[in-house]
Structure formats: C-alpha cells, structure tokens
Motif scaffolding. Structure first.
Motif, PDB file in Angstrom:
ATOM      1  N   ARG A  85       8.991  13.362   3.644  1.00 47.82           N
ATOM      2  CA  ARG A  85       8.028  14.179   4.389  1.00 47.82           C
ATOM      3  C   ARG A  85       6.590  13.838   4.039  1.00 47.82           C
ATOM      4  O   ARG A  85       5.756  13.578   4.911  1.00 47.82           O
ATOM      5  N   LYS A  86       6.290  13.808   2.742  1.00 48.64           N
ATOM      6  CA  LYS A  86       4.911  13.575   2.315  1.00 48.64           C
ATOM      7  C   LYS A  86       4.433  12.172   2.648  1.00 48.64           C
ATOM      8  O   LYS A  86       3.291  11.972   3.078  1.00 48.64           O
ATOM      9  N   ASN A  87       5.286  11.175   2.466  1.00 46.29           N
ATOM     10  CA  ASN A  87       4.873   9.801   2.737  1.00 46.29           C
ATOM     11  C   ASN A  87       4.663   9.554   4.218  1.00 46.29           C
ATOM     12  O   ASN A  87       3.739   8.831   4.609  1.00 46.29           O
ATOM     13  N   MET A  88       5.487  10.130   5.075  1.00 52.81           N
ATOM     14  CA  MET A  88       5.299   9.937   6.514  1.00 52.81           C
ATOM     15  C   MET A  88       4.004  10.574   6.992  1.00 52.81           C
ATOM     16  O   MET A  88       3.357  10.082   7.921  1.00 52.81           O
ATOM     17  N   LYS A  89       3.586  11.656   6.345  1.00 52.84           N
ATOM     18  CA  LYS A  89       2.336  12.310   6.734  1.00 52.84           C
ATOM     19  C   LYS A  89       1.107  11.486   6.371  1.00 52.84           C
ATOM     20  O   LYS A  89       0.013  11.740   6.874  1.00 52.84           O
ATOM     21  N   LEU A  90       1.269  10.475   5.503  1.00 52.03           N
ATOM     22  CA  LEU A  90       0.151   9.614   5.139  1.00 52.03           C
ATOM     23  C   LEU A  90      -0.199   8.614   6.240  1.00 52.03           C
ATOM     24  O   LEU A  90      -1.268   8.015   6.228  1.00 52.03           O
ATOM     25  N   LEU A  91       0.712   8.423   7.191  1.00 58.82           N
ATOM     26  CA  LEU A  91       0.502   7.428   8.249  1.00 58.82           C
ATOM     27  C   LEU A  91      -0.402   8.015   9.322  1.00 58.82           C
ATOM     28  O   LEU A  91      -0.007   8.910  10.055  1.00 58.82           O
ATOM     29  N   LEU A  92      -1.604   7.491   9.401  1.00 55.35           N
ATOM     30  CA  LEU A  92      -2.582   8.028  10.338  1.00 55.35           C
ATOM     31  C   LEU A  92      -2.867   7.091  11.506  1.00 55.35           C
ATOM     32  O   LEU A  92      -3.187   7.542  12.602  1.00 55.35           O
ATOM     33  N   ASP A  93      -2.778   5.763  11.291  1.00 56.63           N
ATOM     34  CA  ASP A  93      -3.122   4.841  12.371  1.00 56.63           C
ATOM     35  C   ASP A  93      -1.965   4.732  13.356  1.00 56.63           C
ATOM     36  O   ASP A  93      -0.789   4.855  13.007  1.00 56.63           O
ATOM     37  N   PRO A 132      21.685  20.838  10.340  1.00 54.41           N
ATOM     38  CA  PRO A 132      21.565  19.622  11.139  1.00 54.41           C
ATOM     39  C   PRO A 132      20.697  18.584  10.420  1.00 54.41           C
ATOM     40  O   PRO A 132      19.753  18.931   9.707  1.00 54.41           O
ATOM     41  N   MET A 133      21.029  17.306  10.622  1.00 54.07           N
ATOM     42  CA  MET A 133      20.245  16.197  10.096  1.00 54.07           C
ATOM     43  C   MET A 133      19.589  15.450  11.264  1.00 54.07           C
ATOM     44  O   MET A 133      20.199  15.322  12.336  1.00 54.07           O
ATOM     45  N   THR A 134      18.380  14.952  11.041  1.00 54.17           N
ATOM     46  CA  THR A 134      17.614  14.401  12.157  1.00 54.17           C
ATOM     47  C   THR A 134      16.905  13.101  11.795  1.00 54.17           C
ATOM     48  O   THR A 134      16.653  12.804  10.631  1.00 54.17           O
ATOM     49  N   PHE A 135      16.582  12.341  12.846  1.00 55.66           N
ATOM     50  CA  PHE A 135      15.621  11.252  12.749  1.00 55.66           C
ATOM     51  C   PHE A 135      14.257  11.821  13.121  1.00 55.66           C
ATOM     52  O   PHE A 135      14.144  12.601  14.079  1.00 55.66           O
ATOM     53  N   VAL A 136      13.218  11.436  12.375  1.00 51.81           N
ATOM     54  CA  VAL A 136      11.866  11.925  12.647  1.00 51.81           C
ATOM     55  C   VAL A 136      10.888  10.770  12.711  1.00 51.81           C
ATOM     56  O   VAL A 136      11.085   9.725  12.086  1.00 51.81           O
ATOM     57  N   VAL A 137       9.822  10.957  13.482  1.00 54.21           N
ATOM     58  CA  VAL A 137       8.720   9.996  13.581  1.00 54.21           C
ATOM     59  C   VAL A 137       7.414  10.767  13.453  1.00 54.21           C
ATOM     60  O   VAL A 137       7.386  11.986  13.659  1.00 54.21           O
ATOM     61  N   PRO A 138       6.314  10.092  13.102  1.00 49.67           N
ATOM     62  CA  PRO A 138       5.019  10.780  13.083  1.00 49.67           C
ATOM     63  C   PRO A 138       4.703  11.359  14.455  1.00 49.67           C
ATOM     64  O   PRO A 138       5.102  10.808  15.492  1.00 49.67           O
ATOM     65  N   VAL A 139       3.974  12.448  14.487  1.00 46.23           N
ATOM     66  CA  VAL A 139       3.746  13.158  15.731  1.00 46.23           C
ATOM     67  C   VAL A 139       2.955  12.330  16.728  1.00 46.23           C
ATOM     68  O   VAL A 139       3.061  12.531  17.953  1.00 46.23           O
ATOM     69  N   ASN A 140       2.149  11.353  16.256  1.00 47.73           N
ATOM     70  CA  ASN A 140       1.393  10.519  17.191  1.00 47.73           C
ATOM     71  C   ASN A 140       2.160   9.282  17.638  1.00 47.73           C
ATOM     72  O   ASN A 140       1.628   8.424  18.323  1.00 47.73           O
ATOM     73  N   LEU A 170       0.833  -1.201   0.000  1.00 42.92           N
ATOM     74  CA  LEU A 170       0.000   0.000   0.000  1.00 42.92           C
ATOM     75  C   LEU A 170       0.867   1.250   0.000  1.00 42.92           C
ATOM     76  O   LEU A 170       0.637   2.197  -0.755  1.00 42.92           O
ATOM     77  N   LEU A 171       1.890   1.248   0.857  1.00 40.88           N
ATOM     78  CA  LEU A 171       2.773   2.407   0.917  1.00 40.88           C
ATOM     79  C   LEU A 171       3.498   2.624  -0.397  1.00 40.88           C
ATOM     80  O   LEU A 171       3.686   3.751  -0.846  1.00 40.88           O
ATOM     81  N   ALA A 172       3.920   1.536  -1.030  1.00 42.34           N
ATOM     82  CA  ALA A 172       4.610   1.660  -2.313  1.00 42.34           C
ATOM     83  C   ALA A 172       3.689   2.262  -3.361  1.00 42.34           C
ATOM     84  O   ALA A 172       4.104   3.067  -4.194  1.00 42.34           O
ATOM     85  N   ALA A 173       2.432   1.874  -3.330  1.00 40.24           N
ATOM     86  CA  ALA A 173       1.474   2.417  -4.301  1.00 40.24           C
ATOM     87  C   ALA A 173       1.240   3.898  -4.080  1.00 40.24           C
ATOM     88  O   ALA A 173       1.053   4.670  -5.022  1.00 40.24           O
ATOM     89  N   LEU A 174       1.261   4.298  -2.795  1.00 45.74           N
ATOM     90  CA  LEU A 174       1.027   5.702  -2.492  1.00 45.74           C
ATOM     91  C   LEU A 174       2.248   6.564  -2.731  1.00 45.74           C
ATOM     92  O   LEU A 174       2.150   7.761  -2.966  1.00 45.74           O
ATOM     93  N   ALA A 175       3.436   5.938  -2.694  1.00 43.60           N
ATOM     94  CA  ALA A 175       4.679   6.703  -2.681  1.00 43.60           C
ATOM     95  C   ALA A 175       4.883   7.533  -3.931  1.00 43.60           C
ATOM     96  O   ALA A 175       5.324   8.670  -3.859  1.00 43.60           O
TER      97      ALA A 175
END
Length: 413
Positions: A238-246, A161-169, A17-22
């Motif tokens: 950035r855009k793909n990580m924002k697709l993660l809602l659950d 600076p370079m960072t590791f990021v996770v969804p806000v939830n 699913l993620l690959a299709a959305l990417a």
C-alpha cells in the motif's frame, strides 16, 4: 522472485529508486519499542498481515469482556501463522522481536488497544507461545497438516476478498486471469501483458502470504514463482504504491491487496475488475466502483475470496482461555451485533451475508441454503440503507421472509 535488477537503462534506475524507498516506507519505525507487551490476560496472535486492520476493531470488544483480554499481534504471513499452530518444532511456535538488520525492516509485536489504537511493544527475549495463527487461506494451501496426536481447530471468520490494484491515476480498469498469468508468471511475456511489463513495478508479496497464495490459484501461477518485488506485507504494498506520482510509472504499476486494505485507499488506489477463465467480462467485488456492497463477492461473480481462518490448538475440543476469548466469537451461530458491524465496516463479508460458499481454496461454489442470514443488515451498514422490511420481532415479518434478524426480515434464521 525474479530480480528486477536484470532490467536496464531507465527501468533499472527506477527499480533502484523504488528499492531505496521501499524499506523506510514499509516500516518507518525501526527503534526498539518503548513499552513491554502485556504478559497476562493477553491473546498472542501471529500470521496474516492483511488481518491487522480487522483485529484493531475486534480488540475493543475483547477489552469489554469479563475477564478482559488484550490482543498482541505480529505480522508474519498467513502460512507462518499456520505453522505456529501446526508445527512440532517448538522454535516455530513462538513469536519474538525481529529487530532491523541491514535492509530488513524491524518486525515487532503490536499491542492492539481497547480504544482501537495500536502500539509496538517488546516481547521477552525467549519469545511467547502463539495462541492463534491467523491465515487468509486454508492450512492445506500452505502444505501443512496437523501432526499425529495434536488437536487443532479452524474457527472461520468473515470472508475476505483479494484484489489486484493500480494507482488511481492509472487508466486500467480490469485484468483477466490470462493477462495476470502473463504479467506475474512470465514477466510481461515480451510485451503481451501491456501495460504490465516492468517487474520492478509489480508490487507483490511472497509464498507465505495468504493474499498471494489465493490469487496464485486464480491465475495459475505458483505463489513462489511470481515476478515482482516482495514488499514484505500489505502495508508495504500500500505505502509503496502511493509513492508513484508520475503517469508513466502509475500506468505500468500493479499490486495485490485484500479489500479491507484496498477499500480504505480508494482515493489513492483503484481495485481492478477481474475476469476469471470462462467468464465473458470482469467483475469488481462491488456492484459499482463507488459501492461497498460486495454484491459480486456475495453471489459468486467475483471469485477471489475465502474465509479468514483462526487456527488454534484444542484439548478435548476446547481452546485455551486466551484463544477462546477471540475464537469463541466466531463459533457462535449468531454473531454479536457489534462484531458484525466491525466486520462490515472493515470491508469484509460476514458469512451470514453470503449467498454462496466454498469448502476449499478457490473451490467450487454452492448455494447457502441454511443458517441465520444477515444480508439486510449488511446492506444497511455497508450502504446506509436496506430495501428489507424493518422488524422488532418475527411477528412483524411476512411469510416470504419470516425471521427477524438484526432488525430486518430475512428468509433464514
């Protein structure tokens, strides 16, 4: 990259699913641009995808010059940008339109306009010679050296600076170098890197990416050996990580971004504190999760950073007029105040605000002891206030901070 398709069951379904959305998320525009790129009074820049945001605020400054210049930029990855300047192969020194093909998204050049907006534009079929290769990393990190008889120059821009990021939830707040090694170097290491165990939810780049190259040195995983899915560029991450809602997927997801991108997504993504080997705790780039002071970058506690590099060819030590329109701004001992403000507002750190420096990729730190300082002005722009003494000239300043720099008393000038 290890293929996430090796996973089974629900994880495999999620990966598909993620690959299709990417593809559509990474680059929604796939039609041919409606305008042609300008051919005169233009600086052709290729390289780091992370630097696009910064260039959008630099472009209006070039438009105010006499003569005025435009910037035409194409995201190609830091190391590809370096190659465009250093290579002896003429075909690698040009940038061309890259139309969409199969699952590959289009990659057209972008005209950065005087009003700060951006628009895709078509390059001539034969392509154009790259004036400046912009990179998040040193050329040596890309394994590139200037060929015999070719003069190049590295004009260092602001610290990024370079960072590791996770969804806000996500509930995750920090990551250690050891945990990142197990996740990105060993695909989760049979559960030891919990919750980062699903390679299809590792939002990464590739070996041409300066972001990945720099972080690779911080976690001791070669940039071309990372587990995860290459999202094509900072915008794709950035855009793909924002697709993660659950909540389940968000908890398992992790990506990499430069702060100029990550800071603008604070409502959607969280920057993780990073604990380097030998440190007793993790540090954010900023003093708190809510600040934008880059305090831990400026004093060296947060280690993953380096200067933006503007590489260009020179003759008798001088760049071409086109390249000089951009790089000369960073060669000046004192940055123009509008440029300084643009750097700070894009969540980068001007070198004059740094308390430490390094001369090699993720190399040892040494204190900054000379040169004009601008830490007080940085605090004012980044945080809205400064504890330093305002001044109209050096006569207003005490002996402990005798220089009046950008309206504030500083120690160095």
């Amino acid at each position: 990259m290890r293929p996430s398709a090796l996973l089974g069951g629900p994880a495999r379904a999620l990966a598909l699913l993620l690959a299709a959305l990417a593809v559509p998320a990474a680059h929604a525009q796939t039609n041919t641009p409606t305008i042609s790129c300008p051919s005169t009074q233009v600086v052709y820049v290729a390289g780091s995808s992370a630097v696009r945001s910064f260039l959008t605020v630099v472009a209006p400054l070039l438009a105010q010059d006499t003569p005025a210049y435009s910037i035409v930029y194409q995201s190609q990855g830091s190391c590809t940008g370096v190659t465009a300047i250093f290579s002896t192969d003429p075909t690698k020194r040009v940038m061309k339109d890259i139309p969409a093909a199969g699952t590959r998204a289009a990659n057209y050049a972008i005209l950065l306009k005087a009003d700060g907006s951006a628009q895709e534009c078509s390059l001539p079929p034969e392509g154009v010679l790259v004036d400046i290769g912009v990179s998040d990393v040193f050329a040596s990190t890309c394994g590139v050296e200037a060929p015999a008889g070719v003069q190049t120059a590295d004009y260092e821009g602001p610290v990024q600076p370079m960072t590791f990021v996770v969804p806000v939830n996500s509930t995750q707040k920090s990551i250690s170098a050891e945990a990142a090694y197990m996740a990105f170097g060993m695909g989760g290491n049979a559960g030891k890197a919990t919750p980062w165990l699903d390679a299809s939810l590792f939002f990464v780049r590739n070996a041409s990416s300066g972001t990945q190259q720099m972080i690779a040195r911080a976690i001791s995983v070669p940039a071309d050996k990372w587990w995860g899915v290459d999202r094509g560029g900072s915008d794709g991450v950035r855009k793909n990580m924002k697709l993660l809602l659950d909540a389940s997927s968000s908890e398992k997801a992790i990506g990499i971004l430069s702060t100029d991108v990550a800071d603008e997504e604070r409502s959607n993504l969280r920057i993780l504190a990073f604990q380097a080997r030998g440190q007793k705790c993790g540090f954010l780039p900023d003093s708190t999760p809510f600040a934008k002071d880059k305090a831990n970058v400026r004093d060296g506690h947060y280690p993953i950073w380096g200067p933006v590099h503007f590489y260009t060819r020179v003759e008798n030590g001088l760049p071409t007029a086109a390249a000089g329109a951009l790089v000369s701004r960073f060669a000046a001992p004192q940055l123009e105040q509008p440029l300084l403000e643009a750097i700070i507002n894009k969540h980068l750190v001007p070198k004059c605000a740094m308390k430490v420096k390094r001369t090699a990729e993720m190399g040892p730190l040494s204190p900054v002891t000379s040169g004009l300082r601008c830490g007080c002005f940085f605090d004012k722009v980044a945080n809205g206030a400064s504890s330093c003494t305002p001044c109209g000239g050096p006569g207003d300043c005490p002996s402990s901070a005798p220089s009046c720099n950008y309206g504030y008393c500083e120690q160095g000038g």
